[in-house]
Design an enzyme around this catalytic site. Structure first.
Site, PDB file in Angstrom:
ATOM      1  N   TYR A  74      -6.428  -6.661 -23.209  1.00  0.00           N
ATOM      2  CA  TYR A  74      -6.755  -7.306 -21.929  1.00  0.00           C
ATOM      3  C   TYR A  74      -5.649  -8.265 -21.495  1.00  0.00           C
ATOM      4  O   TYR A  74      -5.242  -8.283 -20.346  1.00  0.00           O
ATOM      5  CB  TYR A  74      -8.087  -8.054 -22.068  1.00  0.00           C
ATOM      6  CG  TYR A  74      -8.645  -8.522 -20.742  1.00  0.00           C
ATOM      7  CD1 TYR A  74      -9.551  -7.737 -20.043  1.00  0.00           C
ATOM      8  CD2 TYR A  74      -8.264  -9.753 -20.201  1.00  0.00           C
ATOM      9  CE1 TYR A  74     -10.060  -8.154 -18.828  1.00  0.00           C
ATOM     10  CE2 TYR A  74      -8.769 -10.177 -18.981  1.00  0.00           C
ATOM     11  CZ  TYR A  74      -9.671  -9.376 -18.297  1.00  0.00           C
ATOM     12  OH  TYR A  74     -10.169  -9.790 -17.096  1.00  0.00           O
ATOM     13  N   PHE A 126       4.157  -0.646   7.499  1.00  0.00           N
ATOM     14  CA  PHE A 126       3.254   0.456   7.162  1.00  0.00           C
ATOM     15  C   PHE A 126       1.833   0.051   7.550  1.00  0.00           C
ATOM     16  O   PHE A 126       1.519  -1.130   7.635  1.00  0.00           O
ATOM     17  CB  PHE A 126       3.348   0.771   5.655  1.00  0.00           C
ATOM     18  CG  PHE A 126       2.497   1.937   5.268  1.00  0.00           C
ATOM     19  CD1 PHE A 126       2.800   3.211   5.720  1.00  0.00           C
ATOM     20  CD2 PHE A 126       1.355   1.777   4.482  1.00  0.00           C
ATOM     21  CE1 PHE A 126       1.991   4.295   5.400  1.00  0.00           C
ATOM     22  CE2 PHE A 126       0.547   2.852   4.153  1.00  0.00           C
ATOM     23  CZ  PHE A 126       0.867   4.113   4.612  1.00  0.00           C
ATOM     24  N   ASP A 127       0.956   1.041   7.772  1.00  0.00           N
ATOM     25  CA  ASP A 127      -0.359   0.694   8.343  1.00  0.00           C
ATOM     26  C   ASP A 127      -1.199  -0.232   7.463  1.00  0.00           C
ATOM     27  O   ASP A 127      -1.838  -1.165   7.966  1.00  0.00           O
ATOM     28  CB  ASP A 127      -1.156   1.944   8.769  1.00  0.00           C
ATOM     29  CG  ASP A 127      -1.375   2.935   7.655  1.00  0.00           C
ATOM     30  OD1 ASP A 127      -0.692   2.816   6.629  1.00  0.00           O
ATOM     31  OD2 ASP A 127      -2.209   3.841   7.807  1.00  0.00           O
ATOM     32  N   ASP A 217       9.170  -4.425   1.206  1.00  0.00           N
ATOM     33  CA  ASP A 217       8.199  -3.423   0.808  1.00  0.00           C
ATOM     34  C   ASP A 217       9.058  -2.328   0.177  1.00  0.00           C
ATOM     35  O   ASP A 217       9.724  -1.564   0.870  1.00  0.00           O
ATOM     36  CB  ASP A 217       7.435  -2.915   2.038  1.00  0.00           C
ATOM     37  CG  ASP A 217       6.483  -1.777   1.703  1.00  0.00           C
ATOM     38  OD1 ASP A 217       6.642  -1.164   0.633  1.00  0.00           O
ATOM     39  OD2 ASP A 217       5.591  -1.495   2.520  1.00  0.00           O
ATOM     40  N   ALA A 219       8.545   0.382  -1.697  1.00  0.00           N
ATOM     41  CA  ALA A 219       7.954   1.645  -2.157  1.00  0.00           C
ATOM     42  C   ALA A 219       8.989   2.743  -2.408  1.00  0.00           C
ATOM     43  O   ALA A 219       8.904   3.487  -3.377  1.00  0.00           O
ATOM     44  CB  ALA A 219       6.902   2.123  -1.145  1.00  0.00           C
ATOM     45  N   LYS A 260       5.143   5.912  -5.287  1.00  0.00           N
ATOM     46  CA  LYS A 260       6.285   6.575  -4.662  1.00  0.00           C
ATOM     47  C   LYS A 260       7.453   6.589  -5.654  1.00  0.00           C
ATOM     48  O   LYS A 260       7.508   7.440  -6.528  1.00  0.00           O
ATOM     49  CB  LYS A 260       6.680   5.877  -3.360  1.00  0.00           C
ATOM     50  CG  LYS A 260       5.759   6.179  -2.189  1.00  0.00           C
ATOM     51  CD  LYS A 260       4.534   5.341  -2.203  1.00  0.00           C
ATOM     52  CE  LYS A 260       3.734   5.412  -0.940  1.00  0.00           C
ATOM     53  NZ  LYS A 260       2.485   4.656  -1.044  1.00  0.00           N
ATOM     54  N   HIS A 453      -7.786   6.885  11.030  1.00  0.00           N
ATOM     55  CA  HIS A 453      -7.283   8.258  10.876  1.00  0.00           C
ATOM     56  C   HIS A 453      -7.891   9.010   9.698  1.00  0.00           C
ATOM     57  O   HIS A 453      -7.866  10.226   9.672  1.00  0.00           O
ATOM     58  CB  HIS A 453      -5.757   8.287  10.804  1.00  0.00           C
ATOM     59  CG  HIS A 453      -5.172   7.465   9.691  1.00  0.00           C
ATOM     60  ND1 HIS A 453      -5.232   6.089   9.687  1.00  0.00           N
ATOM     61  CD2 HIS A 453      -4.532   7.814   8.574  1.00  0.00           C
ATOM     62  CE1 HIS A 453      -4.640   5.644   8.607  1.00  0.00           C
ATOM     63  NE2 HIS A 453      -4.207   6.659   7.910  1.00  0.00           N
TER      64      HIS A 453
HETATM   65  N1  F0G Z   1       4.149   0.550   1.979  1.00  0.00           N
HETATM   66  C1  F0G Z   1       4.650   1.740   2.344  1.00  0.00           C
HETATM   67  C2  F0G Z   1       6.004   1.807   2.966  1.00  0.00           C
HETATM   68  C3  F0G Z   1       3.898   2.894   2.135  1.00  0.00           C
HETATM   69  O1  F0G Z   1       4.406   4.070   2.505  1.00  0.00           O
HETATM   70  C4  F0G Z   1       2.623   2.782   1.525  1.00  0.00           C
HETATM   71  C5  F0G Z   1       1.800   3.949   1.301  1.00  0.00           C
HETATM   72  C6  F0G Z   1       2.157   1.513   1.155  1.00  0.00           C
HETATM   73  C7  F0G Z   1       2.956   0.416   1.397  1.00  0.00           C
HETATM   74  C8  F0G Z   1       0.812   1.317   0.503  1.00  0.00           C
HETATM   75  O2  F0G Z   1       0.873   1.727  -0.808  1.00  0.00           O
HETATM   76  O3  F0G Z   1      -0.728   3.637  -0.934  1.00  0.00           O
HETATM   77  O4  F0G Z   1       0.059   2.481  -2.990  1.00  0.00           O
HETATM   78  O5  F0G Z   1      -1.493   1.345  -1.459  1.00  0.00           O
HETATM   79  N2  F0G Z   1       2.034   5.040   1.808  1.00  0.00           N
HETATM   80  C9  F0G Z   1       1.319   6.276   1.562  1.00  0.00           C
HETATM   81  C10 F0G Z   1       1.843   7.338   2.471  1.00  0.00           C
HETATM   82  C11 F0G Z   1      -0.150   6.167   1.532  1.00  0.00           C
HETATM   83  O6  F0G Z   1       1.245   8.420   2.486  1.00  0.00           O
HETATM   84  O7  F0G Z   1       2.861   7.123   3.133  1.00  0.00           O
HETATM   85  P1  F0G Z   1      -0.404   2.335  -1.585  1.00  0.00           P
END
Ligand code: F0G
Length: 461
Positions: A74, A126-127, A217, A219, A260, A453
């Site tokens: 843990y 990102f959304d 960010d 990713a 990613k 979406h």
């Molecule tokens: N930032 C970026 C640039 C992303 O593309 C994503 C996720 C996230 C943050 C959020 O990360 O999914 O691990 O919580 N993108 C995916 C996509 C879902 O299909 O582009 P997460």
């Protein structure tokens, strides 16, 4: 024009997963039942799944074997320390908070950094990032360069932040109302477009001048670094790891969706340089995710993440990754399919307004294209456009995005080029048979609240 350079594929398959193409009749039925929304399909009804590159990569034999070494304690697990050290080695940040995925990192970070009515300017957020900023009662401001708002033109770094726009935002609202500056590398919502080192440097200088934190960010950080190597003068001969170190040296912290560029099915983290910020992140991490040495990840997952970070910085891997996506895009271009240029890192984006020039812009051409690709060939793509961007939180009006895109996202190490040739042929058929003929699009049947979406349904007009 297709490039003729030889691509070296630095892996081969050892384990395979069967996939199959449902009959046309079955596909028509499935998409109808799904309310013309590919998120509502079962994966078993999909032949080639290009919905996302998130958590869909193939793990390596080394990742699998390392996961067996997971220490599931843990607190203070050895696997956490392994992951923390690897993040420090790859990205240079000494402090790490594990979380279960990228959006959890956003939640924890924004909980700490955002005060009511504070702003987060950056390149297209990102959304989930935008949603978390809004949830914390802040506002995201898109300061992407104008070239990044068009699908045409071969500008090499369309993910760049317009420094002049950023300056205007800081001037208008005052630096004390800016929570931090965010750079998404590569910029997913803008078409998987990279950010240049020069732009990162310029934004850093502006941030420092106003005493503001710069946060990435991250990713797709390794893909961004590879584009810098390919496209930015002075970086051609630099090892990718040095480019990553330089990129990261300009940031105070990063959020990471490890699904990613760490090539794991699940995982993420916040990494930072400042001990004080790290201490402030601990409590919300515990509340939202779990104790700060596991934060939603198992020991085995943390081992896999550490190994994934080692593998993703391999230049042969990145050359094939970026090369495969580019070749796929070039094949589509040779068929006359309008795609976002230059071709991005993790996906090829079709400009749906140009693909269906006679479908009105407010009738969701990109969402329509996703349904057509599924019907024609069992291919699942994803809309990155008017449906995804949603409504203005202040006015409630539908936002009309600069681009209405259909994203063909390529999972890492999963599909061969033959799979992608099949997809290209499906797209070509839809283009030839329906491109200009299609006159009407679709509308909401039932619009889901909030992030709409995933679960909304649609009907034909
Ligand atoms: N930032 C970026 C640039 C992303 O593309 C994503 C996720 C996230 C943050 C959020 O990360 O999914 O691990 O919580 N993108 C995916 C996509 C879902 O299909 O582009 P997460």
């Amino acid at each position: 024009m297709r490039s003729r350079e030889r691509l070296i594929i630095p892996y081969r398959s050892k384990v395979v997963e069967p996939i199959s193409l449902p009959s046309r009749e079955e596909r028509l039925k499935r998409i109808e039942v799904a309310g013309l929304n590919v998120f509502r399909l079962r994966s078993a009804d999909v032949y080639i799944d290009l919905l996302t590159d998130s958590g869909t990569g193939a793990i390596s034999a080394s990742q699998l074997s390392r996961s067996m070494l997971g220490d599931e304690s843990y607190a203070g697990s050895r696997s956490f320390e392994e992951m923390r050290q690897q993040i420090q080695e790859t990205m240079g940040f000494p402090y790490t908070i594990p979380v279960h995925q990228g959006r959890a990192a956003e939640q924890v970070l924004n909980y700490v950094l955002i005060r009511r009515h504070s702003f987060v300017p950056g390149n297209t957020h990102f959304d989930t990032t935008k949603a978390h900023i809004e949830l914390a009662e802040g506002r995201a401001i898109d300061c992407t360069i104008d070239a990044g708002r068009s699908s045409e033109g071969n500008y090499p770094f369309k993910g760049n932040v317009a420094v002049s726009k950023l300056e205007q935002v800081i001037e208008k609202y005052g630096a004390r109302h800016i929570a931090y500056i965010l750079m998404t590398i590569t910029c997913n919502s803008g078409g998987g477009q990279p950010v240049s080192m020069q732009n990162i440097r310029d934004v850093r200088a502006l941030a420092s001048a106003h005493g503001l934190p710069l946060i990435f960010d991250a990713a797709r950080f390794a893909e961004n670094a590879y584009f810098i190597k390919l496209r930015e003068p002075g970086y051609q001969d630099k090892p990718i790891i040095e480019i990553i170190h330089e990129m990261m040296s300009y940031a105070d912290a990063c959020t990471m969706s490890a699904k990613k560029d760490a090539i794991v099915p699940m995982g993420g983290f916040i990494a930072c340089r400042d001990r004080e910020l790290y201490e402030r992140l601990k409590t919300p991490a515990i509340i939202f995710e779990g104790y700060f040495t596991y934060g939603g990840m198992s020991g085995g997952d943390m081992e896999m993440l550490a190994q994934g970070l080692r593998e993703v910085v391999d230049e042969t891997y990145l050359a094939y990754r970026i090369g495969q996506v580019r070749r796929f895009g070039e094949l589509l271009q040779s068929f006359g399919v309008p795609i976002v240029e230059p071709i991005g890192g993790h996906a090829v984006f079709i400009d749906a307004r140009r693909f269906f020039p006679n479908v009105p812009e407010d009738e969701f051409p990109a969402q329509l294209l996703c349904t057509e690709l599924y019907k024609e060939g069992g291919v699942r793509a994803v809309e990155v456009g008017a449906v995804l961007i949603g409504r203005d939180p202040d006015t409630g009006e539908n936002i009309r995005p600069a681009l209405d895109l259909c994203r063909l996202t390529i999972p890492r190490r999963v599909y061969t080029f033959e799979h992608l040739e099949y997809v290209a042929d499906v797209i070509r058929t839809v283009r030839e048979e329906k491109g200009t003929q299609m006159k009407r699009g679709i509308c909401f049947d039932q619009e889901a609240e909030g992030i709409r979406h995933f679960s909304s349904t649609f009907r034909y007009l």
